[in-house]
Every structure is written in structure tokens, then in C-alpha cells.
Write a protein that holds these residues in place. Sequence first.
Motif, PDB file in Angstrom:
ATOM      1  N   HIS A 285      49.281   2.443  46.549  1.00 11.65           N
ATOM      2  CA  HIS A 285      48.609   3.653  47.490  1.00 11.65           C
ATOM      3  C   HIS A 285      47.131   3.641  47.223  1.00 11.65           C
ATOM      4  O   HIS A 285      46.253   4.312  47.670  1.00 11.65           O
ATOM      5  CB  HIS A 285      48.715   5.156  46.718  1.00 11.65           C
ATOM      6  N   TRP A 286      46.768   2.747  46.565  1.00  9.84           N
ATOM      7  CA  TRP A 286      45.209   2.246  45.821  1.00  9.84           C
ATOM      8  C   TRP A 286      44.630   2.239  47.421  1.00  9.84           C
ATOM      9  O   TRP A 286      43.169   1.731  47.795  1.00  9.84           O
ATOM     10  CB  TRP A 286      44.928   1.529  45.876  1.00  9.84           C
ATOM     11  N   MET A 287      44.804   2.230  48.394  1.00 18.09           N
ATOM     12  CA  MET A 287      45.002   0.791  49.458  1.00 18.09           C
ATOM     13  C   MET A 287      44.173   1.973  50.004  1.00 18.09           C
ATOM     14  O   MET A 287      44.123   1.759  51.812  1.00 18.09           O
ATOM     15  CB  MET A 287      45.750   0.124  50.235  1.00 18.09           C
ATOM     16  N   ILE A 288      45.108   3.271  50.707  1.00 21.53           N
ATOM     17  CA  ILE A 288      44.351   4.285  51.859  1.00 21.53           C
ATOM     18  C   ILE A 288      43.219   4.751  51.663  1.00 21.53           C
ATOM     19  O   ILE A 288      42.753   5.134  52.663  1.00 21.53           O
ATOM     20  CB  ILE A 288      45.091   5.686  51.297  1.00 21.53           C
ATOM     21  N   ASP A 289      42.540   4.218  50.539  1.00 25.15           N
ATOM     22  CA  ASP A 289      41.058   4.948  51.494  1.00 25.15           C
ATOM     23  C   ASP A 289      40.030   4.243  52.883  1.00 25.15           C
ATOM     24  O   ASP A 289      39.802   4.317  53.099  1.00 25.15           O
ATOM     25  CB  ASP A 289      39.600   4.055  50.315  1.00 25.15           C
ATOM     26  N   SER A 290      41.089   2.604  52.162  1.00 24.26           N
ATOM     27  CA  SER A 290      40.451   1.305  52.748  1.00 24.26           C
ATOM     28  C   SER A 290      41.713   1.264  54.160  1.00 24.26           C
ATOM     29  O   SER A 290      40.270   1.428  55.483  1.00 24.26           O
ATOM     30  CB  SER A 290      40.916   0.213  52.586  1.00 24.26           C
ATOM     31  N   VAL A 292      42.235   5.225  56.099  1.00 21.78           N
ATOM     32  CA  VAL A 292      41.644   6.304  55.964  1.00 21.78           C
ATOM     33  C   VAL A 292      39.995   5.651  56.757  1.00 21.78           C
ATOM     34  O   VAL A 292      39.592   6.053  58.233  1.00 21.78           O
ATOM     35  CB  VAL A 292      40.720   7.164  55.177  1.00 21.78           C
ATOM     36  N   ASN A 293      39.165   4.437  55.842  1.00 18.17           N
ATOM     37  CA  ASN A 293      37.112   4.137  56.699  1.00 18.17           C
ATOM     38  C   ASN A 293      38.264   3.666  58.381  1.00 18.17           C
ATOM     39  O   ASN A 293      37.283   3.602  59.855  1.00 18.17           O
ATOM     40  CB  ASN A 293      37.539   3.097  55.612  1.00 18.17           C
ATOM     41  N   LEU A 295      41.249   4.126  60.095  1.00 21.58           N
ATOM     42  CA  LEU A 295      41.438   5.802  60.916  1.00 21.58           C
ATOM     43  C   LEU A 295      39.865   6.261  61.453  1.00 21.58           C
ATOM     44  O   LEU A 295      39.856   6.279  62.886  1.00 21.58           O
ATOM     45  CB  LEU A 295      42.604   6.113  60.390  1.00 21.58           C
ATOM     46  N   ARG A 296      39.677   6.145  60.661  1.00 27.07           N
ATOM     47  CA  ARG A 296      38.404   7.233  61.370  1.00 27.07           C
ATOM     48  C   ARG A 296      37.494   6.213  62.143  1.00 27.07           C
ATOM     49  O   ARG A 296      36.651   6.420  63.344  1.00 27.07           O
ATOM     50  CB  ARG A 296      37.357   7.408  59.658  1.00 27.07           C
ATOM     51  N   SER A 297      37.298   4.576  62.156  1.00 28.87           N
ATOM     52  CA  SER A 297      36.075   4.413  62.853  1.00 28.87           C
ATOM     53  C   SER A 297      37.206   4.325  63.664  1.00 28.87           C
ATOM     54  O   SER A 297      36.746   4.307  65.195  1.00 28.87           O
ATOM     55  CB  SER A 297      36.054   2.998  62.193  1.00 28.87           C
ATOM     56  N   MET A 298      38.489   4.622  64.201  1.00 26.94           N
ATOM     57  CA  MET A 298      39.250   4.538  65.743  1.00 26.94           C
ATOM     58  C   MET A 298      39.644   5.799  66.245  1.00 26.94           C
ATOM     59  O   MET A 298      39.670   5.769  67.659  1.00 26.94           O
ATOM     60  CB  MET A 298      40.678   3.320  65.543  1.00 26.94           C
ATOM     61  N   TYR A 299      39.014   6.549  65.138  1.00 25.54           N
ATOM     62  CA  TYR A 299      39.403   7.888  66.202  1.00 25.54           C
ATOM     63  C   TYR A 299      37.739   8.432  66.900  1.00 25.54           C
ATOM     64  O   TYR A 299      37.446   9.406  67.838  1.00 25.54           O
ATOM     65  CB  TYR A 299      40.235   9.130  65.161  1.00 25.54           C
ATOM     66  N   THR A 300      36.566   8.125  66.077  1.00 23.52           N
ATOM     67  CA  THR A 300      35.563   8.595  66.400  1.00 23.52           C
ATOM     68  C   THR A 300      34.697   7.700  66.887  1.00 23.52           C
ATOM     69  O   THR A 300      33.634   8.354  67.675  1.00 23.52           O
ATOM     70  CB  THR A 300      34.416   8.345  64.652  1.00 23.52           C
TER      71      THR A 300
END
Length: 303
Positions: A285-290, A292-293, A295-300
Motif C-alpha cells: 500500500h505504500w505505492m498509493i502515493d505514486s 494517485v500522482n 491518476l491526477r495527471s490523467m484526469y487533470t
Amino acid sequence: MQACIEGKNCIVTGANSGIGYTTAEGLASRGATVYMVCRSKERGEAALSAIRSKTGNQNVHLEVCDLSSVNEIKSLASRISSKDLPVHVLVNNAGLLENKRVTTSEGYILLLDLLLNMKTKFNRFELNFAVNVLGTYAVTELMLPLLEKAAPEARVITVSSGGMYTVPLTTDLQFSNGKFDGVEQYARNKRVQVALTEKWAETYKNKGIGFYSMHPGWAETPGVAKSLPSFNERFAGKLRTSEEGADTIIWLALQPKEKLVSGAFYFDRAEAPKHLKFSATAGSHWMIDSIVNTLRSMYTLPS
């Protein structure tokens, strides 16, 4: 479970059939104003009419949106935001299990290539990922301002699956490596949803919004019949009904928030473990920060 929630606004994605339909009906029967998000206008209108007729609640509305499309999700968020209403409950129910590798027609322009070569390139999104992960992420993030309006009662309920117990997180979100397996990709997607729920709970802990993921159990729904026909046939008559599958979703929507744990995973009206012993998933679960980054780049990126 018999609480009246008249005056509360609820959004349910994937609401035209199965667990999503039953959830929308259950919330409408308790007086809520419900926005049903459906991909098909025809099936959505039929479900809308059925729920209004059965519950007598006319404050049930249809929003047509293909959740595999970031642009359509942005349009959905804009329409709902224009109503300037607080969103008390967001149910991320829409899900997909496509066994073959299918990609969406939407992606993002590689601007450097466009500037240098005057060509437009698009990265297509693998369809399961687009609906289950990117769609869930984009809907939730874009609804945050409206959820904040409903604080401290606001809550986000994401419908995951017990399949997530079988896989750890991976940054290979679109299953680009190895032979594609739709069932495994679905399980990966559902693991991401659980980790995202943890992340949202941590990130927005001071916003007055509760975040919960849940497993509805294996229910006999049109989605299961289509995606897992042999499984559905083998266990015909032994699977849960849609009502049983939706029970914990509705329970989470109705419970006082002080009785719930934000970021937790629920099954049958109780907090459940997110990892099985010896499954080697907890350490991922430590991978979630990467993630999220990414996903954020994809939807913004620009529409």
C-alpha cells in the motif's frame, strides 16, 4: 435502517441495474433525493421510472455519463455543481469486468510530440482501469467541493470486491506487462479502490467527509452474469440477491458517522480486514502515493 433521510442528496453510479439500482431504490424509499448516474440513457430512464413508481419519490433524477470517459465525468460534475447542492452521499458503485483487453478512445495529447512533429498522439486507457479506477477517482475528486457542503455528514462509499484479497497493489495500472487477464485486472482495480479509500480518509480527514470501501459479497447481478458466465451458472441460486449485496452500502449511508471508521473496509455491516494472512498484500500500500500522482495527471490534463 429505517431512518428517513429526506432532504439529503445522494449520487449513485451504475444505478440502472443490480446492486446500484437496489441502492438507489433503497435511498429513494427513505426520502433522499437521488441522482442515478448511468451510461445508457434508455436503461437509465427505465430504472428511473421503476424507482419513482415503486417508492413514490419523485426526487429521483437521471444523469447520463460514461464513466470510462474523463471528459464525460467532467461534464457530469459541472452539471451537478451548477445545482449548488450539498452531496451527502456519493456511492461509487459502477464497475466493469471486461475479459478481453479493450482500450478507450480517450486519452491525452502528448504535447511535446505535438509541438515538435505537428502530430497528435493519444494514450488510450484500458477499459477496466478507466471505469473502476480512473472513473472512481475522478468522480470523487470532482465532487469534493459539494461533499464539503454537506460536512460533517458527507460520506463516500466505494463498492470494492473480495477479489482484491488475491492481489497486491501494482503501479502497472493498465496491465501493460504480461498476458492480459480480465479477472486479475478487476481484482487489481478493486485493491486500488481500497487503498484509495485509505488515502482519501487521510488526506481529507479535516474536511468532514467519511470515506468507506466495502465488499457486497457475491451477488447474482447482470454484471456477474455477463462477465463471469460460468461462475454465475455454477452458483445459480446460491449467490446473494442484489438486495443482500446492497445492504451494507445502505447501512453505511445511514449510520451515524461516529459509529464508522473512515478509511475502513466493510463487509456485512462490520469492519473487515483488508488483507488475508500470508497474502503479501499489506506491504504494497505504500505505492498509493505514486498511483494517485498518476491518476491526477490523467484526469487533470486538458479536455
